[in-house]
Write a protein that holds these residues in place. Structure first.
Motif, short mmCIF file in Angstrom:
data_model
loop_
_atom_site.label_atom_id
_atom_site.label_comp_id
_atom_site.label_asym_id
_atom_site.label_seq_id
_atom_site.Cartn_x
_atom_site.Cartn_y
_atom_site.Cartn_z
N LEU A 1 0.83 -1.21 0.00
CA LEU A 1 0.00 0.00 0.00
C LEU A 1 0.87 1.26 0.00
O LEU A 1 0.54 2.26 -0.64
CB LEU A 1 -0.91 -0.02 1.24
N PHE A 2 1.99 1.18 0.71
CA PHE A 2 2.86 2.34 0.86
C PHE A 2 4.08 2.31 -0.08
O PHE A 2 4.86 3.27 -0.10
CB PHE A 2 3.35 2.45 2.31
N SER A 3 4.24 1.21 -0.81
CA SER A 3 5.48 1.10 -1.60
C SER A 3 5.28 0.69 -3.06
O SER A 3 6.07 1.07 -3.92
CB SER A 3 6.41 0.08 -0.94
N PHE A 4 4.20 -0.07 -3.35
CA PHE A 4 4.09 -0.61 -4.71
C PHE A 4 3.82 0.50 -5.72
O PHE A 4 2.99 1.39 -5.50
CB PHE A 4 2.97 -1.66 -4.79
N SER A 5 4.53 0.42 -6.83
CA SER A 5 4.43 1.47 -7.86
C SER A 5 4.68 0.87 -9.23
O SER A 5 5.42 -0.09 -9.38
CB SER A 5 5.47 2.55 -7.55
N ILE A 6 4.05 1.45 -10.24
CA ILE A 6 4.32 1.09 -11.64
C ILE A 6 4.64 2.39 -12.38
O ILE A 6 3.95 3.40 -12.19
CB ILE A 6 3.10 0.40 -12.30
N GLY A 7 5.68 2.34 -13.20
CA GLY A 7 5.99 3.48 -14.08
C GLY A 7 6.28 4.77 -13.36
O GLY A 7 6.00 5.85 -13.88
N GLY A 8 6.81 4.68 -12.15
CA GLY A 8 7.17 5.88 -11.39
C GLY A 8 6.00 6.58 -10.75
O GLY A 8 6.13 7.69 -10.23
N MET A 9 4.82 5.96 -10.79
CA MET A 9 3.64 6.59 -10.19
C MET A 9 3.67 6.44 -8.66
O MET A 9 4.40 5.62 -8.11
CB MET A 9 2.37 5.95 -10.77
N ARG A 10 2.85 7.23 -8.00
CA ARG A 10 2.80 7.20 -6.53
C ARG A 10 2.21 5.88 -6.02
O ARG A 10 1.30 5.33 -6.64
CB ARG A 10 1.90 8.33 -6.01
N PRO A 11 2.70 5.41 -4.88
CA PRO A 11 2.02 4.29 -4.20
C PRO A 11 0.58 4.70 -3.90
O PRO A 11 0.28 5.89 -3.74
CB PRO A 11 2.82 4.10 -2.92
N PHE A 12 -0.32 3.71 -3.80
CA PHE A 12 -1.73 4.02 -3.62
C PHE A 12 -1.99 4.81 -2.34
O PHE A 12 -2.87 5.68 -2.31
CB PHE A 12 -2.56 2.73 -3.64
N ALA A 13 -1.21 4.55 -1.27
CA ALA A 13 -1.42 5.29 -0.01
C ALA A 13 -1.32 6.80 -0.23
O ALA A 13 -2.08 7.57 0.35
CB ALA A 13 -0.41 4.84 1.05
N GLN A 14 -0.39 7.21 -1.10
CA GLN A 14 -0.25 8.65 -1.35
C GLN A 14 -1.44 9.20 -2.13
O GLN A 14 -1.87 10.34 -1.90
CB GLN A 14 1.05 8.93 -2.12
N MET A 15 -1.96 8.39 -3.03
CA MET A 15 -3.17 8.83 -3.75
C MET A 15 -4.34 8.94 -2.78
O MET A 15 -5.16 9.85 -2.88
CB MET A 15 -3.51 7.82 -4.87
N VAL A 16 -4.43 7.98 -1.86
CA VAL A 16 -5.51 7.99 -0.87
C VAL A 16 -5.41 9.23 0.02
O VAL A 16 -6.42 9.87 0.33
CB VAL A 16 -5.49 6.69 -0.03
N MET A 17 -4.18 9.58 0.40
CA MET A 17 -4.01 10.79 1.21
C MET A 17 -4.48 12.03 0.46
O MET A 17 -5.07 12.94 1.03
CB MET A 17 -2.54 10.96 1.63
N GLU A 18 -4.22 12.05 -0.85
CA GLU A 18 -4.71 13.17 -1.66
C GLU A 18 -6.24 13.22 -1.61
O GLU A 18 -6.83 14.29 -1.40
CB GLU A 18 -4.23 13.01 -3.11
N MET A 19 -6.88 12.05 -1.76
CA MET A 19 -8.35 12.01 -1.71
C MET A 19 -8.86 12.54 -0.36
O MET A 19 -9.84 13.28 -0.30
CB MET A 19 -8.85 10.57 -1.89
N ILE A 20 -8.19 12.11 0.70
CA ILE A 20 -8.59 12.51 2.06
C ILE A 20 -8.44 14.02 2.23
O ILE A 20 -9.33 14.69 2.76
CB ILE A 20 -7.74 11.75 3.11
N GLU A 21 -7.31 14.56 1.75
CA GLU A 21 -7.04 15.98 1.95
C GLU A 21 -7.88 16.87 1.04
O GLU A 21 -8.03 18.06 1.29
CB GLU A 21 -5.54 16.25 1.76
N ILE A 22 -8.41 16.27 0.00
CA ILE A 22 -9.35 17.01 -0.85
C ILE A 22 -10.77 16.94 -0.26
O ILE A 22 -11.46 17.94 -0.13
CB ILE A 22 -9.36 16.44 -2.29
N ALA A 23 -11.18 15.72 0.11
CA ALA A 23 -12.59 15.50 0.47
C ALA A 23 -12.99 16.20 1.77
O ALA A 23 -14.04 16.85 1.82
CB ALA A 23 -12.87 14.01 0.57
N GLY A 24 -12.17 16.05 2.80
CA GLY A 24 -12.54 16.62 4.10
C GLY A 24 -12.63 18.14 4.05
O GLY A 24 -13.71 18.72 4.23
#
Lengths: 167, 167
Positions: free
Chosen positions: B42-65
């Motif tokens: 969740l915190f480390s897996f990446s493809i093609g230099g993209m962000r790990p999913f945890a970082q995307m989830v944090m973006e969602m959290i910081e946008i939604a709240g």
């Protein structure tokens, strides 16, 4: 105010006309994602056993064209399983041409959908029961979902996808 | 009927209450996508230099709240760049706990947003000008987009993602 009270008053979130613009904005971005693929990779590149992007695009095409027409008429054809292999063009240009045809079908058909249709419960494609606005949202969400996957394919190939916020 | 006429009449496509249900349905699915990840991946897996999913989830959290609160109040904090590294939990449980906090903030705040607010033009987060309904749709679309990418991550790891149509 309770959520239930808001629900019963049917206050506008987005209008039918704005929803058309929203959808076509997404379709415009998806078109650019298709264009970003090298011709051969569009039909062959895959990660984790997933479909190549061309097959996902064919699904979008086969949902959007017949879907918008059924939203207008209330007549849904039963679809057991979308079979893209029969009807899929073999070139990127052919796929884009189909895409553009659907864009025109949507633009031409949308204004013929009477607004109250979106609040009706129907069985989309003979098997997915839901309110029509939810069915349409599903079309759009499905497109965003698979386009997001195409972005990973592009990144994995070292190709920069189009900006997500440009529609 | 021309599209312009439909636009001016502001016919309902989806109500504010239904939109809350639609958003929370997506957030429920995203929560299951988070759960499907092995903790470390969740915190480390990446493809093609993209962000790990945890970082995307944090973006969602910081946008939604903050986003839903600003939709209610009209007060947007300027965000230069979302910096998830400072505030990101280091465990899946911590991330899910934050996710659930935002779920509650959304449920509590949404009914306080007067419906006409969604039709107003504002500068979201001090830099993204748009009608508020478009801003909210952007939050949801961004979540669908990145969750779609997480599905590729899961498939690449040989993990079956949650069914897209289950909300």
């Amino acid at each position: 105010m309770k959520t239930q009270e808001v629900a019963s008053s049917q206050e506008l979130f987005i209008s039918t006309a704005a929803m058309l613009g929203h959808w076509q904005g997404h379709r415009s971005l998806t078109r650019r994602a298709i264009e970003a693929f090298p011709e051969d990779k569009l039909f062959s590149f895959s990660i984790g056993g997933m479909r190549p992007f061309a097959q996902m695009v064919m699904e979008m095409i086969e949902i959007a064209g017949p879907g918008v027409e059924s939203l207008a008429t209330g007549k849904w054809e039963k679809v057991e399983e979308f079979d893209h292999t029969k009807s899929m063009p073999s070139t990127k240009a052919g796929l884009l041409e189909l895409w553009d045809k659907v864009t025109k079908i949507i633009d031409d058909t949308w204004p013929t959908i009477s607004p109250e249709r979106f609040q009706q419960l129907e069985v989309a494609f003979g098997q997915y029961e839901g309110l029509n606005y939810n069915t349409l949202l599903y079309f759009v969400d499905n497109e965003i979902h698979h386009r997001g996957q195409a972005y990973v394919y592009l990144r994995a190939m070292g190709i920069e996808p189009p900006f997500f916020w440009e529609r």
